[in-house]
Scaffold this motif. Structure first.
Motif, PDB file in Angstrom:
ATOM      1  N   HIS A   1      52.750  -8.720  21.966  1.00 38.05           N
ATOM      2  CA  HIS A   1      52.838  -8.011  22.913  1.00 38.05           C
ATOM      3  C   HIS A   1      52.119  -7.532  23.710  1.00 38.05           C
ATOM      4  O   HIS A   1      50.579  -7.105  23.915  1.00 38.05           O
ATOM      5  CB  HIS A   1      52.632  -6.733  22.248  1.00 38.05           C
ATOM      6  CG  HIS A   1      53.013  -5.846  23.090  1.00 38.05           C
ATOM      7  ND1 HIS A   1      54.042  -4.252  23.046  1.00 38.05           N
ATOM      8  CD2 HIS A   1      52.765  -4.936  24.943  1.00 38.05           C
ATOM      9  CE1 HIS A   1      54.363  -3.214  24.072  1.00 38.05           C
ATOM     10  NE2 HIS A   1      53.327  -4.067  24.814  1.00 38.05           N
ATOM     11  N   ILE A   2      52.273  -8.377  25.056  1.00 41.88           N
ATOM     12  CA  ILE A   2      50.593  -8.696  25.952  1.00 41.88           C
ATOM     13  C   ILE A   2      51.692  -8.206  27.632  1.00 41.88           C
ATOM     14  O   ILE A   2      51.810  -8.029  27.764  1.00 41.88           O
ATOM     15  CB  ILE A   2      51.080 -10.084  26.552  1.00 41.88           C
ATOM     16  CG1 ILE A   2      50.110 -10.487  25.040  1.00 41.88           C
ATOM     17  CG2 ILE A   2      50.047 -10.393  27.850  1.00 41.88           C
ATOM     18  CD1 ILE A   2      49.586 -12.344  25.477  1.00 41.88           C
ATOM     19  N   GLU A   3      50.316  -7.118  27.959  1.00 40.64           N
ATOM     20  CA  GLU A   3      50.722  -6.328  29.618  1.00 40.64           C
ATOM     21  C   GLU A   3      50.028  -6.316  29.623  1.00 40.64           C
ATOM     22  O   GLU A   3      48.913  -7.015  30.015  1.00 40.64           O
ATOM     23  CB  GLU A   3      51.292  -4.941  28.822  1.00 40.64           C
ATOM     24  CG  GLU A   3      49.596  -4.418  28.317  1.00 40.64           C
ATOM     25  CD  GLU A   3      49.801  -3.173  27.688  1.00 40.64           C
ATOM     26  OE1 GLU A   3      50.817  -2.480  27.931  1.00 40.64           O
ATOM     27  OE2 GLU A   3      48.800  -2.259  28.213  1.00 40.64           O
ATOM     28  N   ILE A   4      50.429  -6.105  32.076  1.00 40.08           N
ATOM     29  CA  ILE A   4      49.632  -6.629  32.791  1.00 40.08           C
ATOM     30  C   ILE A   4      49.531  -5.543  33.831  1.00 40.08           C
ATOM     31  O   ILE A   4      50.245  -4.385  33.700  1.00 40.08           O
ATOM     32  CB  ILE A   4      50.171  -7.962  33.950  1.00 40.08           C
ATOM     33  CG1 ILE A   4      50.637  -8.349  33.189  1.00 40.08           C
ATOM     34  CG2 ILE A   4      49.020  -8.071  34.863  1.00 40.08           C
ATOM     35  CD1 ILE A   4      49.277  -9.436  32.337  1.00 40.08           C
ATOM     36  N   GLN A   5      47.860  -4.393  34.178  1.00 41.81           N
ATOM     37  CA  GLN A   5      47.994  -3.526  34.984  1.00 41.81           C
ATOM     38  C   GLN A   5      48.243  -4.092  35.734  1.00 41.81           C
ATOM     39  O   GLN A   5      47.673  -5.185  36.788  1.00 41.81           O
ATOM     40  CB  GLN A   5      46.637  -2.958  34.435  1.00 41.81           C
ATOM     41  CG  GLN A   5      46.188  -2.011  34.907  1.00 41.81           C
ATOM     42  CD  GLN A   5      46.756  -0.943  34.937  1.00 41.81           C
ATOM     43  OE1 GLN A   5      46.784  -0.158  33.447  1.00 41.81           O
ATOM     44  NE2 GLN A   5      47.460  -0.032  35.920  1.00 41.81           N
ATOM     45  N   VAL A   6      49.089  -3.546  36.811  1.00 44.19           N
ATOM     46  CA  VAL A   6      49.374  -3.456  37.669  1.00 44.19           C
ATOM     47  C   VAL A   6      48.861  -2.384  39.837  1.00 44.19           C
ATOM     48  O   VAL A   6      48.760  -1.194  38.736  1.00 44.19           O
ATOM     49  CB  VAL A   6      50.613  -4.196  38.628  1.00 44.19           C
ATOM     50  CG1 VAL A   6      51.077  -4.915  37.803  1.00 44.19           C
ATOM     51  CG2 VAL A   6      51.302  -3.250  38.562  1.00 44.19           C
TER      52      VAL A   6
ATOM     53  N   ALA B   1      55.958 -12.212  23.696  1.00 41.90           N
ATOM     54  CA  ALA B   1      55.350 -13.429  23.888  1.00 41.90           C
ATOM     55  C   ALA B   1      55.413 -13.744  22.812  1.00 41.90           C
ATOM     56  O   ALA B   1      55.346 -13.210  21.725  1.00 41.90           O
ATOM     57  CB  ALA B   1      54.080 -13.708  24.660  1.00 41.90           C
ATOM     58  N   SER B   2      56.436 -15.617  22.704  1.00 39.69           N
ATOM     59  CA  SER B   2      56.331 -16.047  21.586  1.00 39.69           C
ATOM     60  C   SER B   2      54.936 -16.437  21.625  1.00 39.69           C
ATOM     61  O   SER B   2      53.742 -16.452  22.130  1.00 39.69           O
ATOM     62  CB  SER B   2      57.157 -16.395  21.839  1.00 39.69           C
ATOM     63  OG  SER B   2      57.081 -17.894  22.921  1.00 39.69           O
ATOM     64  N   GLN B   3      54.999 -17.436  20.023  1.00 40.15           N
ATOM     65  CA  GLN B   3      53.971 -17.757  19.528  1.00 40.15           C
ATOM     66  C   GLN B   3      53.355 -19.279  21.157  1.00 40.15           C
ATOM     67  O   GLN B   3      52.511 -19.483  21.165  1.00 40.15           O
ATOM     68  CB  GLN B   3      53.515 -18.306  17.762  1.00 40.15           C
ATOM     69  CG  GLN B   3      53.702 -17.134  17.243  1.00 40.15           C
ATOM     70  CD  GLN B   3      52.069 -16.675  17.248  1.00 40.15           C
ATOM     71  OE1 GLN B   3      51.326 -16.913  17.545  1.00 40.15           O
ATOM     72  NE2 GLN B   3      52.680 -15.042  16.844  1.00 40.15           N
TER      73      GLN B   3
ATOM     74  N   ARG C   1      46.185  -6.953  29.305  1.00 49.67           N
ATOM     75  CA  ARG C   1      45.540  -6.325  27.189  1.00 49.67           C
ATOM     76  C   ARG C   1      46.854  -6.824  26.349  1.00 49.67           C
ATOM     77  O   ARG C   1      47.880  -7.085  26.447  1.00 49.67           O
ATOM     78  CB  ARG C   1      45.912  -4.882  27.912  1.00 49.67           C
ATOM     79  CG  ARG C   1      45.012  -4.196  28.953  1.00 49.67           C
ATOM     80  CD  ARG C   1      45.400  -3.121  29.063  1.00 49.67           C
ATOM     81  NE  ARG C   1      46.441  -2.295  29.293  1.00 49.67           N
ATOM     82  CZ  ARG C   1      46.500  -1.826  30.560  1.00 49.67           C
ATOM     83  NH1 ARG C   1      45.200  -1.836  31.479  1.00 49.67           N
ATOM     84  NH2 ARG C   1      47.647  -1.421  30.345  1.00 49.67           N
ATOM     85  N   ASP C   2      45.941  -6.704  25.526  1.00 50.50           N
ATOM     86  CA  ASP C   2      47.254  -7.816  24.037  1.00 50.50           C
ATOM     87  C   ASP C   2      47.214  -6.627  23.128  1.00 50.50           C
ATOM     88  O   ASP C   2      45.470  -6.051  22.861  1.00 50.50           O
ATOM     89  CB  ASP C   2      46.172  -8.962  23.274  1.00 50.50           C
ATOM     90  CG  ASP C   2      47.540  -9.615  22.667  1.00 50.50           C
ATOM     91  OD1 ASP C   2      47.747  -8.689  21.598  1.00 50.50           O
ATOM     92  OD2 ASP C   2      47.410 -10.458  22.404  1.00 50.50           O
ATOM     93  N   CYS C   3      48.317  -6.181  22.773  1.00 51.41           N
ATOM     94  CA  CYS C   3      48.843  -4.403  22.092  1.00 51.41           C
ATOM     95  C   CYS C   3      49.165  -5.042  21.595  1.00 51.41           C
ATOM     96  O   CYS C   3      50.147  -4.615  20.977  1.00 51.41           O
ATOM     97  CB  CYS C   3      49.370  -3.395  23.422  1.00 51.41           C
ATOM     98  SG  CYS C   3      48.330  -3.042  24.652  1.00 51.41           S
ATOM     99  N   SER C   4      49.245  -6.459  20.588  1.00 49.44           N
ATOM    100  CA  SER C   4      50.407  -7.187  18.995  1.00 49.44           C
ATOM    101  C   SER C   4      49.827  -6.345  17.933  1.00 49.44           C
ATOM    102  O   SER C   4      50.886  -5.790  17.126  1.00 49.44           O
ATOM    103  CB  SER C   4      49.682  -8.210  19.291  1.00 49.44           C
ATOM    104  OG  SER C   4      49.844  -9.310  20.288  1.00 49.44           O
TER     105      SER C   4
END
Length: 678
Positions: A208-213, A278-280, A227-230
Motif C-alpha cells: 500500500h503506497i500513497e502519494i501526498q499531493v 502495488a504488486s511486488q 509513503r509506504d503504509c503496507s
C-alpha cells in the motif's frame, strides 16, 4: 491569512492543527461533545463550544451544530481534520453558503472522490491504472456475486464511501461471499450512512503506497513524494514510513505523475492523498483518493521539512503553493507508529479507561509525539482509541528503525491495554527490518509478533517488592510527621525491632503465577529478598511519580512502578509487566456470577443475532457487537446450549451486560470476542 479558525474535530489532529495555528498567530476554536469536556484539544484552543452528547452522530457529525459554533465565535474558516465531516460534501457546501472558508478541496472534488466507484470511473478516463473489478451501481447481491466469480478469488468487497479499513472484507471463496457482503454493507451503513460497495480483485502480497499531493487555486499541482503504509491489520494502518523502501527514481516519478493527474482530473485544491496498491514487482494501481489530510502526514513533513497544515491554511486563504515541484526534495527516513489503547494479544480488542500513567519519550528534532490525551484523561468507548502517533526521523531507514525501537522503549502507558510492546516486536521483526513488506505482514509473521506469554522474571518481582516496601516506608514517614513525636520508632515501617530482626512476606501475582517473596529487614534501608530460595540484597529510591532507582545484588538499574489499586505496572528495560498485589485477607470462592454468563467486554451496540436457540458447538458465532467503530463477533466459548438472547438488534449494551443465556458443557467458560477479519 485567517485570524480565527474553527477545528471541526477532536483528539490528536485537533491538537496538531492548533499548534500550527498558534505558531502563525491564528486564534483557534475547538468544538467538543459532553464526553470531551475536559479533553486536551479543548484545553489548548483559545475558545471552545459544546456541540452535543457523546455519540459522534449527535455531536461531531451534526453539521448544524458545527455551523452554530462558527456563527457564535465568528470563525472565518473551518479545518475539518480527518474523519467525521472532513470528506462530507454537504458540510463543505453548507460552509460555502454561509460564507465560511472550508480548509479543504472544492465540493465537486469531494463529490467526485467520495464515491470509490465514481472515482475509479473518472480515473479510468484520466488513464490512471486501475485494479480489475466492478465499480458500478448495481448492488443486487446475486449480481455482485456473479461479478466476483468472474473476477476470480480472492476478491475485496469495499464500501464505496468508506475509509479507515471499515466496510472492507476479503473473500477467498464463492461460498463465503454472501455473508461477507452482508457484514460489509452493514458496517458501511453504520459508519458512513451508505451501504454501496464495489468488488475488486484482491492482489496477493500487495503493498500500500500513497502519494501526498497539493494543489492551489492558481492551477499548480505538486506531489510531496510517497509513503509506504503496507503494515496493516484489518486494513487499518499500524506503521507508516517515508520514503517507500525500494522505490526507484523512475517509479517515484511515474506514481507522482499519476497522482497529480488524478488531482487535476477533479480540479483539486488543497491537501490530498492518492492511494495506490502495488504488486511486488512494482506495478501499481489506483485505489482511492482521500480528499483530506491523512493520519500519517507527519512522516512526509519529517522528510521534506514542510508543515502541511500551514500549506493547507495558505492555500485555503488563496495563496500559491509555497514551493514548486523542483524545489521539493527528500532528506532521510521517517517512521510513524500509532499508539492505541488496544490489546494486540486479544485480536486488537479496544480498551477503555483512565490513563493513570502516560509518559511518552522526550521530543527532539528526531522524535515527535502527536497526542490528543495527557495523563489522567479518559479513553472512552465513543471514539477511536488512539493515544498518540509516535514519529521518528534519521538519516536512513536502519537508523530510523533503531530510533523508533528506542522511543517505544521509553513510551510508558498504564491504565488501559496498549500496543506499545506489540509495536516494539513489529519494528524488530525480520520481515520489517529487511523491508519484505506487504499488507499481510502481521498475519504472516504471527509466530514472531504474538509469542507465547513468558514467565515474569524474578527481577521484576524484586523491583515490584522493593517499590512496595519503599512506598510503605514513605507513607509511614508522612503519617508520622503529623504526630507529636514524629521520630518515635512506633511510626516506622522499616522492620525495626527492639531486640531482634524482622521478616515478612509480600505476595504478588502475574496471571496465574502467584509468588510469595520473603523479606528480611536489614539496617540502613537494606532489604534481603528470598526469591525461589535465592537471597538478594536490595535497596533503592522511589520518586512520587513511580521512578525507581534500584540496586539488586550489586546491580544498579532504573525502572518505573505505577500503583493503581491492587495493580502494579512495572516498566523496565523497554518492557512492561502487570502484577497484582495479593490481599492476605482475600477469601477465594466469592464468584461474581454463574458460570454460564456471557457478558459484553465493552460498551457497544448489538447489530446481528447469528444463531438460533439450541445446541451449538465451540466457536459458533452467536451475535455481532459494534464497538469502537468496528464489528466484533462473539462466539460460543464451548459446546453447549444457547437458551436465549438477552438483547435484540439495535440495543445498546454496557460493559458487563449479560448478552445470552448459555449453558456450557465444559467447565471453563469465557467470552471469546474477536474483531471480524477483513
Amino acid at each position: 491569512m485567517f485570524t480565527k479558525v474553527l477545528i471541526a474535530n477532536r483528539g490528536e489532529i485537533a491538537c496538531r492543527v492548533i499548534k500550527t495555528c498558534r505558531r502563525l498567530g491564528i486564534r483557534t476554536v475547538a468544538v467538543y461533545s459532553e464526553a470531551d469536556a475536559g479533553a486536551r484539544h479543548v484545553r489548548m484552543a483559545d475558545e471552545a463550544v459544546l456541540i452535543g452528547p457523546p455519540p459522534a452522530r449527535e455531536s461531531y457529525l451534526r453539521i448544524e451544530a458545527i455551523l452554530d459554533a462558527v456563527r457564535q465565535t465568528g470563525a472565518e474558516a473551518v479545518h475539518p481534520g480527518y474523519g467525521f465531516l472532513s470528506e462530507n460534501e454537504d458540510f463543505a457546501s453548507a460552509l460555502a453558503e454561509s460564507g465560511v472558508t472550508f480548509i479543504g478541496p472544492p465540493v465537486d472534488a469531494i463529490r467526485a472522490m467520495g464515491s470509490k466507484s465514481a472515482a475509479k470511473q473518472l480515473m479510468e478516463k484520466a488513464q490512471v491504472p486501475l485494479v480489475p473489478g466492478y465499480h458500478g451501481d448495481n448492488q443486487d447481491p446475486a449480481f455482485l456475486q456473479q461479478q466476483a466469480d468472474a473476477i476470480g478469488y480472492p476478491v475485496l468487497i469495499k464500501a464505496s464511501a468508506g475509509g479507515g479499513g471499515k466496510g472492507m472484507r476479503i473473500v477467498n471463496d464463492s461460498s463465503e461471499f454472501a455473508a461477507a457482503l452482508s457484514s460489509c454493507q452493514r458496517e458501511a451503513k453504520s459508519s458512513f450512512g451508505d451501504d454501496h460497495v464495489l468488488v475488486e480483485k484482491y492482489l496477493v502480497r500487495p503493498r500500500h503506497i500513497e502519494i501526498q499531493v497539493f494543489a492551489d487555486t492558481q492551477g499548480n499541482v505538486v506531489h510531496l513524494f510517497e509513503r509506504d503504509c503496507s503494515v496493516q491489520r484489518r486494513h487499518q494502518k499500524v506503521l507508516e514510513e517515508a520514503p517507500a523502501p525500494g522505490m526507484t527514481l523512475e517509479r517515484r516519478a511515474q506514481m507522482g505523475k499519476a497522482a497529480c493527474d488524478a488531482a487535476r482530473a477533479v480540479g483539486y485544491v488543497g491537501a490530498g492523498t492518492v492511494e495506490f496498491i502495488a504488486s511486488q514487482d512494482g506495478t501499481f494501481y489506483f485505489m482511492e483518493m482521500n480528499t483530506r489530510l491523512q493520519v500519517e502526514h507527519p512522516v512526509t513533513e519529517m522528510i521534506t521539512g514542510q508543515d502541511l497544515v500551514e500549506w493547507q491554511l495558505r492555500v485555503a486563504a488563496g495563496e500559491t503553493l509555497p514551493l514548486a515541484q523542483e524545489q521539493l526534495s527528500i532528506r532521510g527516513h521517517a517512521l510513524e507508529a500509532r499508539i492505541y489503547a488496544e490489546d494486540a494479544a486479544k485480536g486488537f480488542l479496544p480498551s477503555t479507561g483512565r490513563l493513570i500513567h502516560l509518559d511518552p519519550p522526550v521530543e527532539t528534532l528526531n522524535v515527535r509525539v502527536d497526542s490528543g490525551v495527557e495523563q489522567g484523561d479518559e479513553i472512552t468507548p465513543y471514539y477511536d482509541p488512539m493515544i498518540a502517533k509516535l514519529i521518528v526521523w534519521d538519516e536512513d531507514r536502519d537508523r530510523a528503525n533503531a530510533r523508533m525501537l528506542n522511543a517505544l522503549a521509553h513510551y510508558r502507558v498504564a491504565g488501559v491495554a496498549n500496543n506499545v510492546e506489540f509495536l516494539s516486536r513489529l519494528v524488530v521483526c525480520p520481515a520489517f527490518t529487511t523491508a519484505d513488506l506487504d499488507t499481510g505482514l502481521i498475519e504472516r509473521e504471527r509466530d514472531f509478533l504474538f509469542p507465547h506469554q513468558e514467565a515474569v522474571p524474578n527481577e521484576v518481582y524484586a523491583l515490584a517488592t522493593l517499590a512496595e516496601l519503599l512506598r510503605e516506608a514513605q507513607e509511614a514517614a508522612s503519617g508520622a510527621s503529623v504526630h507529636e513525636d514524629p521520630h518515635s520508632p512506633w511510626h516506622r515501617r522499616d522492620g525495626w525491632r527492639l531486640n531482634s530482626g524482622f521478616t515478612r512476606s509480600v505476595k504478588l501475582r502475574a496471571g496465574d503465577d502467584e509468588r510469595t517473596i520473603h523479606v528480611t529487614y536489614a539496617p540502613v534501608g537494606l532489604y534481603v529478598l528470598d526469591l525461589d530460595g535465592r537471597s538478594v540484597e536490595v535497596r533503592g529510591l522511589l520518586s512520587a511519580d513511580g521512578a525507581l532507582r534500584a540496586e539488586l545484588g550489586g546491580r544498579r538499574l532504573s525502572a518505573t512502578v505505577i500503583v493503581a489499586e491492587e495493580k502494579r505496572h512495572v516498566f523496565v528495560d523497554g518492557r512492561s509487566y502487570l502484577l497484582s498485589a495479593v490481599d492476605p485477607l482475600y477469601l477465594p470462592g466469592s464468584g461474581t456470577g454463574p458460570d454460564n454468563r456471557l457478558t459484553a467486554p465493552m460498551p457497544g451496540r448489538i447489530v446481528a443475532l447469528l444463531a438460533e436457540p439450541g445446541q451449538v458447538q465451540e466457536g459458533t458465532p452467536l451475535l455481532i457487537m459494534e464497538a469502537m467503530k468496528m464489528e466484533h463477533t462473539i462466539r460460543a466459548p464451548s459446546a453447549g446450549t444457547l437458551k436465549a438472547f438477552r438483547h435484540g438488534v439495535g440495543d445498546q449494551v454496557s460493559e458487563g451486560s449479560e448478552l445470552v443465556d448459555f449453558e456450557a458443557e465444559a467447565t471453563a467458560r469465557e467470552v471469546k470476542l474477536e474483531p471480524d477479519a477483513v
